[in-house]
Design a protein around this motif. Sequence first.
Motif, PDB file in Angstrom:
ATOM      1  N   GLY A 108       0.986  -1.127   0.029  1.00 36.72           N
ATOM      2  CA  GLY A 108       0.020  -0.362   0.071  1.00 36.72           C
ATOM      3  C   GLY A 108       1.023   1.475   0.341  1.00 36.72           C
ATOM      4  N   LEU A 109       0.020   2.318  -0.478  1.00 33.69           N
ATOM      5  CA  LEU A 109       0.872   3.663  -0.436  1.00 33.69           C
ATOM      6  C   LEU A 109       0.281   4.467  -0.222  1.00 33.69           C
ATOM      7  N   LEU A 110       0.767   5.437   0.901  1.00 36.66           N
ATOM      8  CA  LEU A 110      -0.058   5.969   2.357  1.00 36.66           C
ATOM      9  C   LEU A 110       0.511   7.388   1.404  1.00 36.66           C
ATOM     10  N   ARG A 111      -0.469   8.413   1.703  1.00 40.27           N
ATOM     11  CA  ARG A 111       0.416  10.176   1.690  1.00 40.27           C
ATOM     12  C   ARG A 111      -0.288  10.396   3.223  1.00 40.27           C
ATOM     13  N   GLY A 112       0.841  10.301   4.110  1.00 38.61           N
ATOM     14  CA  GLY A 112      -0.091  10.766   5.479  1.00 38.61           C
ATOM     15  C   GLY A 112      -0.369   9.395   6.043  1.00 38.61           C
ATOM     16  N   ASN A 113      -1.806   9.854   6.335  1.00 34.99           N
ATOM     17  CA  ASN A 113      -2.756   8.501   6.363  1.00 34.99           C
ATOM     18  C   ASN A 113      -3.464   8.172   5.778  1.00 34.99           C
ATOM     19  N   VAL A 114      -3.194   8.618   4.883  1.00 31.69           N
ATOM     20  CA  VAL A 114      -4.080   8.441   3.402  1.00 31.69           C
ATOM     21  C   VAL A 114      -3.625   7.546   2.512  1.00 31.69           C
ATOM     22  N   PRO A 115      -4.726   6.052   2.416  1.00 33.97           N
ATOM     23  CA  PRO A 115      -3.252   5.101   1.092  1.00 33.97           C
ATOM     24  C   PRO A 115      -4.174   5.501  -0.455  1.00 33.97           C
ATOM     25  N   VAL A 116      -3.162   5.691  -1.240  1.00 35.17           N
ATOM     26  CA  VAL A 116      -3.550   6.532  -2.639  1.00 35.17           C
ATOM     27  C   VAL A 116      -2.896   4.993  -3.707  1.00 35.17           C
ATOM     28  N   ALA A 117      -2.533   4.682  -3.112  1.00 36.48           N
ATOM     29  CA  ALA A 117      -2.045   3.650  -4.059  1.00 36.48           C
ATOM     30  C   ALA A 117      -2.507   2.270  -3.507  1.00 36.48           C
ATOM     31  N   GLY A 118      -2.793   1.156  -4.033  1.00 35.53           N
ATOM     32  CA  GLY A 118      -2.309  -0.418  -3.030  1.00 35.53           C
ATOM     33  C   GLY A 118      -2.412  -1.958  -4.468  1.00 35.53           C
ATOM     34  N   VAL A 119      -2.010  -2.667  -4.416  1.00 39.28           N
ATOM     35  CA  VAL A 119      -1.884  -3.808  -5.101  1.00 39.28           C
ATOM     36  C   VAL A 119      -1.913  -5.184  -4.184  1.00 39.28           C
ATOM     37  N   ILE A 120      -2.987  -6.167  -4.310  1.00 37.43           N
ATOM     38  CA  ILE A 120      -2.853  -7.376  -3.139  1.00 37.43           C
ATOM     39  C   ILE A 120      -2.690  -8.416  -3.684  1.00 37.43           C
ATOM     40  N   TYR A 121      -1.867  -9.609  -3.706  1.00 38.79           N
ATOM     41  CA  TYR A 121      -1.697 -10.176  -5.540  1.00 38.79           C
ATOM     42  C   TYR A 121      -1.703 -11.833  -3.763  1.00 38.79           C
ATOM     43  N   ASP A 122      -2.839 -12.389  -5.053  1.00 45.22           N
ATOM     44  CA  ASP A 122      -3.123 -13.995  -3.972  1.00 45.22           C
ATOM     45  C   ASP A 122      -2.258 -14.483  -5.369  1.00 45.22           C
ATOM     46  N   PRO A 123      -0.845 -14.927  -4.871  1.00 46.70           N
ATOM     47  CA  PRO A 123      -0.020 -16.295  -6.155  1.00 46.70           C
ATOM     48  C   PRO A 123      -0.707 -17.190  -5.954  1.00 46.70           C
ATOM     49  N   ARG A 124      -1.772 -17.630  -4.923  1.00 51.07           N
ATOM     50  CA  ARG A 124      -2.078 -19.211  -5.873  1.00 51.07           C
ATOM     51  C   ARG A 124      -2.761 -19.540  -6.626  1.00 51.07           C
ATOM     52  N   HIS A 125      -3.703 -18.454  -6.864  1.00 52.05           N
ATOM     53  CA  HIS A 125      -5.065 -17.715  -7.481  1.00 52.05           C
ATOM     54  C   HIS A 125      -4.722 -17.367  -8.918  1.00 52.05           C
ATOM     55  N   GLU A 126      -3.670 -16.541  -8.558  1.00 53.38           N
ATOM     56  CA  GLU A 126      -2.869 -15.738  -9.036  1.00 53.38           C
ATOM     57  C   GLU A 126      -4.310 -14.467  -9.800  1.00 53.38           C
ATOM     58  N   GLU A 127      -4.723 -13.871  -8.736  1.00 55.46           N
ATOM     59  CA  GLU A 127      -5.770 -12.984  -8.527  1.00 55.46           C
ATOM     60  C   GLU A 127      -4.633 -11.793  -8.461  1.00 55.46           C
ATOM     61  N   MET A 128      -4.622 -10.778  -8.893  1.00 56.64           N
ATOM     62  CA  MET A 128      -4.117  -9.673  -8.755  1.00 56.64           C
ATOM     63  C   MET A 128      -4.614  -8.331  -8.492  1.00 56.64           C
ATOM     64  N   PHE A 129      -5.420  -7.655  -7.151  1.00 54.29           N
ATOM     65  CA  PHE A 129      -5.962  -6.315  -7.257  1.00 54.29           C
ATOM     66  C   PHE A 129      -4.963  -5.328  -7.254  1.00 54.29           C
ATOM     67  N   SER A 130      -5.775  -4.266  -7.320  1.00 53.11           N
ATOM     68  CA  SER A 130      -4.972  -3.238  -7.546  1.00 53.11           C
ATOM     69  C   SER A 130      -5.993  -1.956  -7.669  1.00 53.11           C
ATOM     70  N   ALA A 131      -5.425  -0.600  -7.012  1.00 57.44           N
ATOM     71  CA  ALA A 131      -6.651   0.087  -7.152  1.00 57.44           C
ATOM     72  C   ALA A 131      -5.383   1.766  -6.683  1.00 57.44           C
ATOM     73  N   ALA A 132      -6.040   2.567  -7.258  1.00 56.14           N
ATOM     74  CA  ALA A 132      -5.644   4.225  -6.979  1.00 56.14           C
ATOM     75  C   ALA A 132      -6.592   4.800  -6.759  1.00 56.14           C
ATOM     76  N   LEU A 133      -6.005   5.941  -5.758  1.00 57.49           N
ATOM     77  CA  LEU A 133      -7.098   7.011  -5.484  1.00 57.49           C
ATOM     78  C   LEU A 133      -7.688   7.595  -6.565  1.00 57.49           C
ATOM     79  N   GLY A 134      -9.453   7.555  -6.603  1.00 60.65           N
ATOM     80  CA  GLY A 134      -9.647   8.149  -7.696  1.00 60.65           C
ATOM     81  C   GLY A 134     -10.417   7.478  -8.904  1.00 60.65           C
TER      82      GLY A 134
END
Length: 271
Positions: A108-134
């Motif tokens: 996760g990438l924080l600016r102060g305490n606000v998350p602005v970007a993030g990725v979560i990768y489940d390698p067993r099921h090859e699921e890549m979740f990602s998000a960026a603020l807005g």
Amino acid sequence: MPGKDTTVSDILPIAEAIARRAGAIVREGLGRVHPVRQKGAIDFVTEFDQRAEELIVSSLQREFPEHAILAEESGHHPRTGEYQWVVDPIDGTTNFAHGLPLFAISLGLLRGNVPVAGVIYDPRHEEMFSAALGRGASLNGRPIRVSSQPDLGQALLATGFAYDIRTNPRNNLAQFAQFQLRTQGVRRLGSAALDCAWTALGRLDGYWEFGIKPWDVAAGGLLVREAGGRTTSTAGDEDFIAPGTIVVSNGLLHEQILRVLREGDAAPLPK
Ligand code: IPD
Ligand code: CA
């Protein structure tokens, strides 16, 4: 924007590539894991947590030299800028060490305490979740959205328990029972990052936990928001990083979940 010439659209593919490389290390270790260090009575680290974290930290430092890093196993790598990566090399270490294929890499990438970007990768099921603020949330490049369940009595929730469960009186066992009686069911999956990612995707309708660390939920909290849901502390504050508690939901259920947390046994039961 993070860095002089970098935008969030540049950051996500880089973070995804780093999470994929860490995932390859972790996948290799499933089923042949030996704990290397005991952090607490039921909390330990494996060589794969360490190896994956080393790869992630060195890659982030190379790609984003001005960003600070807070990583679960190696702690703070300070910088003077306002951006900080929070890194969980294996969220779900207990599952991983038992050979249970439910764990993920969370960046996760924080600016102060606000998350602005993030990725979560489940390698067993090859699921890549990602998000960026807005900019919305995605799974393997496709936009995702939270569920549309409006009724807590029909909802499937998840929760988790901190490693001090044996000694901390606020160990979530009372709340677990209260929600079990007021929902379709409560799951304890063992990975806060996947609890959030799966809420963002609609496999779950919500998730709450006390005593959570920034690296467990920074990316996941943002994913849920960007998938149209809501993320707060258990007290209902927008900042869930500093309090170390979290509620994520599809938004429609959020006030109902906060009410059970506030009122406990006195909260209404489903009809
Ligand atoms: C743990 C998992 C678990 C949650 C714990 C976390 P770890 O992280 O996310 O689901 O209930 O609070 O500490 O130790 O597996 O990275
Ligand atoms: Ca971890």
